[in-house]
Structure formats: C-alpha cells, structure tokens
Motif scaffolding. Sequence first.
Motif, mmCIF file in Angstrom:
data_model
loop_
_atom_site.group_PDB
_atom_site.id
_atom_site.type_symbol
_atom_site.label_atom_id
_atom_site.label_comp_id
_atom_site.label_asym_id
_atom_site.label_seq_id
_atom_site.Cartn_x
_atom_site.Cartn_y
_atom_site.Cartn_z
ATOM 1 N N LYS A 148 0.828 -1.217 0.000
ATOM 2 C CA LYS A 148 0.000 0.000 0.000
ATOM 3 C C LYS A 148 0.860 1.263 0.000
ATOM 4 N N SER A 149 1.811 1.328 0.944
ATOM 5 C CA SER A 149 2.627 2.540 1.046
ATOM 6 C C SER A 149 3.473 2.731 -0.203
ATOM 7 N N THR A 150 3.991 1.646 -0.722
ATOM 8 C CA THR A 150 4.804 1.732 -1.931
ATOM 9 C C THR A 150 3.976 2.300 -3.080
ATOM 10 N N MET A 195 -2.769 10.049 1.861
ATOM 11 C CA MET A 195 -2.812 9.813 3.305
ATOM 12 C C MET A 195 -2.437 8.368 3.608
ATOM 13 N N ASP A 196 -1.344 8.187 4.341
ATOM 14 C CA ASP A 196 -0.860 6.842 4.636
ATOM 15 C C ASP A 196 -1.147 6.484 6.087
ATOM 16 N N GLU A 197 -2.201 5.742 6.310
ATOM 17 C CA GLU A 197 -2.648 5.325 7.647
ATOM 18 C C GLU A 197 -2.611 6.481 8.644
ATOM 19 N N PRO A 198 -3.212 7.612 8.285
ATOM 20 C CA PRO A 198 -3.068 8.793 9.133
ATOM 21 C C PRO A 198 -3.725 8.641 10.503
HETATM 22 MG MG MG Z 1 2.434 1.043 4.885
#
Ligand code: MG
Length: 418
Positions: A84-86, A205-208
């Motif tokens: 996901k983050s990638t 937004m990454d797991e904010p």
């Molecule tokens: Mg991640």
Amino acid sequence: MSTGLPTTRAPLADALPSAAPPVMIEGSGLSKVYGLPERRGAQLLGGGREAVTAAGGTLAVHDVDFTVGRGELFVVMGLSGSGKSTLLRMVNRLVEPTSGTLRIDGAEVTGMDADALRELRNRRISMVFQHFALFPHRSVRENAAYGLRIRGVTAKERLARADAALHQVGLGNHGDARPHALSGGMRQRVGLARALATDADILLMDEPFSALDPLIKRNMQDLLLELQAEHRRTVVFVTHDLNEAMRIGSRIMVMKDGAVVQCGTGPEIVSAPADDYVSDFVSDVDRSRVLTASAVMRPALLTAHVGEAPADVLERLANAEATGVFIVDDDGLLLGAARDQDLADALRDGEPDLTGRVGDAYRTVRPDQPLADFLHLAGQGIVPVAVVDTAGRLLGVAPKAAILSALAQPRRISRAHA
Ligand SMILES: [Mg+2]
Ligand SMILES: Nc1ncnc2c1ncn2[C@@H]1O[C@H](COP(=O)(O)OP(=O)(O)O)[C@@H](O)[C@H]1O
C-alpha cells in the motif's frame, strides 16, 4: 482553489448516477522492485515474484492498474506488507516505479523532469502520514504553516492560511500552543491542517489515523468526511482497517502481496468478496451499516394507480396472494398504501377509485440509508418497506427476505485449498 460555485457538469452526468467523475490519477502496469538495480529489477518482472525473490529483491507492487476520479476519496486497503505505502508513494514518485506509468490530470508523472516534479509536489499534492514530525519548539500555527514554506508563500499569508486550516480541524484556539501541550489526536489534526493549509487538490494519506484511539479515530474520519463534502479534494487514503475503509471510502481497492485483488464500493465488496483474503476482512464488518437500501431493493410488484377501480386492484392482490398494495399517482409519487380490507370496503361502498382509501400503514427509506436504519421495520406492515427518492417517487421495495439474504454471510465450507 474552490470557488464555491457549482462546477460545470454536463446535465447528462447529473441524470446518470453512475456516471464516473473525470479521472484525476491513473496508474497502469505499476510495479516496484526493491533491493535490486532498477534495470535488473525491471528485467526480472516478467518472471514474477519468484524470479525477483530468487535474485534477492522484493516485489512490493506488481502490475497494478487503478484510476481515481476527481474529488473521489479512494481507499487502498490490505494487510501490512501488501504494498500500500509503496503504491501511494509512487503517485508522487517518492518511490520511483520500476515499471508502469502514472498520470495526474492527464500529465505523465513518470516522465516528468525534476522541475516539473517539484512543481507537482509543491503545488498539487500534500501527504499525511501516521507518524509525522512536529517541530517541538515551534507553535502549532507554525507547524501547520510548514508545508507553505517551500511553496513560496509570504510569511503573513502562511500564518493566516495555517490559522484557517487549524480552524477547519477544530484547533482554531490552539495556534499559539506548543505541540507537547496537545493530545495524540490533536497532534494528528495538526498534520491534517498542515496538508489542508497548502490548498493542494490531491491528498495522499498513509494510515493517518491508525495510531489513534477508536473514538478519536472516528472523530477524525468524520472530520475528513466533512472537509471532503466541502472541498472535494482527490484523496488516496491507505489503511489496513476495513471498517475505516467502509466508513470513508467512495471506492476501495484491496491489495494482497503487491497486487489488486478487488476494487469496488464498500457494499460491492461486502456483498461479493472476490476471495478468502477479502472475505476474512469482510467478516469483521457490520454488514447492516455498510449495505444500503439500494443493495436490497427490488421492483415494487404490487402498485395501484389512485384512479383504478377497487375491484381490479383486489383481483391483483388475490392473484399475488398479497394483503396490501402501494398507491401511486400519475408521476409515480407514492401516495400511500391500502390493505385488502380497505379495498373490499371501497368495493362494497361503490367507490369508483382508490382516492378514499389511501392509508399510511407503510414506511419509506432512501436508497442510501443503511439497512441498520430500517431492519426492525422489515416484515412488519401490509407492504414491504418502500424505497423512495427525494421527490417521494417510489423506486422499489426492500423485502424482508432480500434484507435477510444480504445480511447473512455464508460460512465458508473449506479453506483447505486457499
Ligand atoms: Mg504502509
Ligand atoms: N525501502 C524498502 N526497501 C526494501 N523493501 C521494502 C522497502 N519498503 C517496503 N519494502 C517491502 O515491500 C513490501 C511492501 O511494503 P509496503 O509498501 O510498505 O506495504 P504496506 O504499506 O502495505 O505495509 C514489503 O515486503 C516491505 O518489506
């Protein structure tokens, strides 16, 4: 950026609820290999995960296609390590894709030179992370203004915009405070304010909210939805929490091992999970809150026009073995319901039509209301729960059996081959 005026849209797009918004972000064939020289990684992609792993690399994202509409709140969901983050970071090339293309507003980001890329990152995109650094010795206001520094905004305007953003996230009175004086939830709001202050029309937004307590997390989700209703930014939101995804996402893309396993609306995913991996996520979800009336709606079989003769309508009821009927007017507006006894009384009294027999023994819901809102009404009256539009037109009905069927999640027989 937003003028507050209605955007110009073709009338046709308004008439068709399913008409997709214009594409803002488009990724195609995106892959990322970590731990190998770029060219080597790209060469090995054809051989898939095995080839990449054998060479000592990690295939973090593999051949992902996705599009995000303008103004959409698009959620990327999956277990930790699913890529996901990638994927998110490839959108603004914080992570350089090993292959594939990415376009924003039609412009190919993957082909941009350093200047164009800087311009894109500074002007159009803001990021919010789970853990982000606040400067401890600067005020909350200065922290919120941080993103504007690199955007060449004057000091005075920076602070004014930071104040406006802090106000939006409910921290209007805390501009002078130091970060350490704030709770965890409030600090996360500063992060959001920092992103909002920039006026960027794309938020990544990454797991904010992942590190927040459940209650505060819910508040932040509500806040995001409120802001979104007002400003309609294009948001890509990463989470590992399906309930969060369901609450906020207009669409959800589920990732597993770097690939997309399913992409759709919350109700679509809950009603038809693509595989066991998605089913496992879905089993934690309260279906009655995710599924809406439109998901269980059926055509209304028993309707009568208010001008019809009672005898004719009674005959239809007899044939359908039903005890009640909806009464509508020329425009399809739902006027009420009549029970069989009312019709029989009208027949006996020689009434020419149904005008005198329009009763109120029925309940209505809107298509977007969750099942939880009207579950308790199902199967109660002489007619099913009616689904009506804002004008009061009868769109269909929500029969009890359809509701029960949608809520029942079939147990999986075997996972032996999963
Ligand atoms: Mg991640
Ligand atoms: N900078 C990196 N170098 C090497 N491997 C990485 C790097 N970042 C992520 N990975 C690996 O790539 C895979 C996907 O990671 P990530 O995109 O962070 O997934 P998620 O955000 O879904 O947890 C994982 O196997 C992770 O260990």
